[in-house]
Design a protein around this motif. Structure first.
Motif, mmCIF file in Angstrom:
data_model
loop_
_atom_site.group_PDB
_atom_site.id
_atom_site.type_symbol
_atom_site.label_atom_id
_atom_site.label_comp_id
_atom_site.label_asym_id
_atom_site.label_seq_id
_atom_site.Cartn_x
_atom_site.Cartn_y
_atom_site.Cartn_z
ATOM 1 N N GLU A 239 0.838 -1.214 0.000
ATOM 2 C CA GLU A 239 0.000 0.000 0.000
ATOM 3 C C GLU A 239 0.862 1.248 0.000
ATOM 4 O OE1 GLU A 239 -1.807 3.473 1.408
ATOM 5 O OE2 GLU A 239 -0.648 2.270 2.848
ATOM 6 N N ARG A 240 1.918 1.257 0.818
ATOM 7 C CA ARG A 240 2.821 2.415 0.850
ATOM 8 C C ARG A 240 3.620 2.526 -0.454
ATOM 9 N NH1 ARG A 240 1.573 6.568 3.243
ATOM 10 N NH2 ARG A 240 -0.345 5.699 2.354
ATOM 11 N N LYS A 241 3.982 1.400 -1.033
ATOM 12 C CA LYS A 241 4.694 1.411 -2.315
ATOM 13 C C LYS A 241 3.810 2.029 -3.399
ATOM 14 C CE LYS A 241 6.873 -1.706 -5.690
ATOM 15 N NZ LYS A 241 7.144 -3.142 -6.022
ATOM 16 N N LEU A 242 2.531 1.641 -3.420
ATOM 17 C CA LEU A 242 1.596 2.202 -4.393
ATOM 18 C C LEU A 242 1.402 3.695 -4.161
ATOM 19 C CD1 LEU A 242 -0.393 1.653 -6.732
ATOM 20 C CD2 LEU A 242 -2.162 1.277 -4.985
ATOM 21 N N PHE A 243 1.298 4.087 -2.907
ATOM 22 C CA PHE A 243 1.147 5.509 -2.584
ATOM 23 C C PHE A 243 2.331 6.309 -3.139
ATOM 24 C CE2 PHE A 243 2.237 9.087 0.145
ATOM 25 C CZ PHE A 243 1.051 9.797 0.180
ATOM 26 N N GLY A 244 3.542 5.817 -2.920
ATOM 27 C CA GLY A 244 4.726 6.512 -3.403
ATOM 28 C C GLY A 244 4.749 6.626 -4.922
ATOM 29 N N ALA A 245 4.412 5.533 -5.616
ATOM 30 C CA ALA A 245 4.405 5.551 -7.081
ATOM 31 C C ALA A 245 3.358 6.523 -7.606
ATOM 32 C CB ALA A 245 4.134 4.140 -7.601
ATOM 33 N N TRP A 246 2.227 6.559 -6.948
ATOM 34 C CA TRP A 246 1.156 7.499 -7.318
ATOM 35 C C TRP A 246 1.610 8.944 -7.175
ATOM 36 C CZ3 TRP A 246 -2.409 9.515 -3.152
ATOM 37 C CH2 TRP A 246 -3.372 10.398 -3.661
ATOM 38 N N MET A 247 2.173 9.278 -6.013
ATOM 39 C CA MET A 247 2.574 10.659 -5.763
ATOM 40 C C MET A 247 3.701 11.098 -6.688
ATOM 41 S SD MET A 247 0.485 11.901 -3.676
ATOM 42 C CE MET A 247 1.299 13.467 -3.401
ATOM 43 N N TYR A 248 4.642 10.213 -6.976
ATOM 44 C CA TYR A 248 5.745 10.563 -7.886
ATOM 45 C C TYR A 248 5.194 10.934 -9.265
ATOM 46 C CZ TYR A 248 9.724 9.348 -4.915
ATOM 47 O OH TYR A 248 10.676 9.338 -3.931
ATOM 48 N N TRP A 249 4.294 10.093 -9.792
ATOM 49 C CA TRP A 249 3.778 10.358 -11.136
ATOM 50 C C TRP A 249 2.834 11.565 -11.138
ATOM 51 C CZ3 TRP A 249 -0.291 7.168 -14.280
ATOM 52 C CH2 TRP A 249 -0.319 7.643 -15.606
ATOM 53 N N LEU A 250 1.996 11.639 -10.106
ATOM 54 C CA LEU A 250 0.996 12.710 -10.050
ATOM 55 C C LEU A 250 1.641 14.091 -9.977
ATOM 56 C CD1 LEU A 250 -2.065 13.440 -9.735
ATOM 57 C CD2 LEU A 250 -1.703 13.301 -7.253
ATOM 58 N N THR A 251 2.720 14.212 -9.229
ATOM 59 C CA THR A 251 3.274 15.530 -8.930
ATOM 60 C C THR A 251 4.531 15.872 -9.730
ATOM 61 O OG1 THR A 251 4.580 14.641 -7.082
ATOM 62 C CG2 THR A 251 2.356 15.407 -6.581
ATOM 63 N N SER A 252 4.904 15.000 -10.674
ATOM 64 C CA SER A 252 6.159 15.222 -11.394
ATOM 65 C C SER A 252 5.941 15.232 -12.910
ATOM 66 C CB SER A 252 7.168 14.121 -11.051
ATOM 67 O OG SER A 252 7.388 14.035 -9.668
ATOM 68 N N TYR A 253 6.892 15.826 -13.607
ATOM 69 C CA TYR A 253 6.914 15.763 -15.066
ATOM 70 C C TYR A 253 7.570 14.443 -15.458
ATOM 71 C CZ TYR A 253 8.269 16.692 -19.884
ATOM 72 O OH TYR A 253 8.449 16.610 -21.239
ATOM 73 N N ASP A 254 6.809 13.600 -16.132
ATOM 74 C CA ASP A 254 7.285 12.256 -16.478
ATOM 75 C C ASP A 254 8.005 12.315 -17.821
ATOM 76 O OD1 ASP A 254 7.723 9.576 -16.483
ATOM 77 O OD2 ASP A 254 5.626 8.982 -16.745
ATOM 78 N N ARG A 255 9.261 12.645 -17.769
ATOM 79 C CA ARG A 255 10.026 12.938 -18.986
ATOM 80 C C ARG A 255 10.092 11.746 -19.949
ATOM 81 N NH1 ARG A 255 13.200 17.133 -19.692
ATOM 82 N NH2 ARG A 255 13.200 17.536 -17.439
#
Length: 330
Positions: A239-255
């Motif tokens: 659950e925490r791993k999914l949360f981290g992956a979500w926040m990284y993609w949601l809040t970042s420019y996915d180059r």
């Protein structure tokens, strides 16, 4: 005519002056209309006068036209409003209450009364939850401090646990920081200001997971950490791993697309875990567990935020093909 047209007209008068509103409604001098940044507040005498009018909107517009009261509306627009409101009649509050009552279900009619008694269906409006009338307020052992807006996911998972275990509790609503400073009575209890906080049997717990684990320990009757404890720990880590992956993609420019790939890969791990219980419904089988309460607030927000910000669909309509069918069933 639209409600917004009438609202715009009233706001125009309010911003002009109180006397303009009083003149427009032909109110006696002893009545008053106060003005705030976004609303009009009348005293009881004003309301009585308005209710005595057969069609106060028509009276308003006719008086504006007759007295030449300045508004932001052109004269031809006022004439259209006058024509549109000519056949309106005022409906009393008693009529509105009667119509509402005739359309409500029995549960809806009992809702407000049940709130004060702490029973009935769960609601963000509850300040006390007893679940059953046999439970007494003086016996309540838990007080939950949660956000007043009811959208903090950390508060939600504690809230869900309390509801699932049917533990009687009191609710103290605390604003999130985006709504202003927190009350000093709360910051004395929780110096960081973070929510949720719970007091259980006189002991203060200041982290959501600590609260959930304490509830499980002190109220074991409806167990939510059953079965293989190693599996529970692994799922909570996922659950925490999914949360981290979500926040990284949601809040970042996915180059280069790697952030999306990381999120999708982790979500697929969640999909496989749910598939492994053979359609029984929940992460640990056929019963709601602490794992479900941990996942639910964040998966709910992922489904909403990813379609809006990234155009990535997780939740689909019934009958539509799903890339994550087990997540959708869950």
């Amino acid at each position: 005519m639209t409600p917004s047209s009438i609202g715009t007209l009233l706001l125009s008068l309010a911003l002009s002056s109180r006397s303009a509103l009083t003149r427009a409604f032909s109110l006696p001098p002893s009545t008053s209309i106060a003005r705030s940044s976004s609303s009009l507040v009348t005293n009881s005498r004003t309301e009585t006068v308005l209710l005595g009018m057969k069609n106060p909107l028509q009276t308003l517009i006719q008086n504006i036209q007759k007295q030449g009261i300045s508004t932001s509306f052109p004269s031809d627009e006022l004439s259209k409003l006058a024509a549109a409101t000519s056949d309106l009649t005022l409906v009393s509050w008693d009529d509105i209450r009667s119509t509402l009552a005739s359309k409500q279900t029995q549960e809806e009619r009992e809702f407000r009364n049940n709130l004060s008694r702490g029973i009935g269906a769960g609601s963000p409006l509850h300040k006390l939850r007893l679940f059953e009338e046999k439970n007494k307020e003086e016996d309540v052992r838990v007080t939950l401090y949660r956000d007043s807006a009811s959208w903090c996911p950390y508060c939600q998972k504690v809230w869900m646990t309390l509801e699932q275990k049917r533990i009687p509790y009191r609710i103290e609503k605390i604003n999130m920081r985006c709504y202003g400073d927190k009350p000093s009575s709360f910051t004395r209890l929780q110096p960081s200001g973070a929510i949720p906080v719970a007091i259980i049997d006189g002991v203060t717990y200041r982290q959501s997971n600590d609260i959930i684990f304490a509830l499980e320990e002190k109220f074991p009757e409806e167990a939510m950490m059953f079965g293989d404890q190693n599996r529970i720990r692994e799922l909570l880590g996922l659950e925490r791993k999914l949360f981290g992956a979500w926040m990284y993609w949601l809040t970042s420019y996915d180059r280069n697309g790697s952030l999306k790939e990381g999120f999708v890969s982790t979500l697929m791990e969640v999909e496989k875990e749910l598939q492994s219980v053979n359609g029984e419904g929940f992460f640990l089988g056929d019963k709601v567990s602490v794992v479900d309460c941990m996942f639910a607030p964040f998966l709910e927000r992922m489904a909403a935020s990813m379609i809006y910000f990234k155009g990535f669909k997780i939740r689909v309509a019934k009958g539509e093909r799903a890339d994550f069918p087990a997540v959708n069933r869950w």
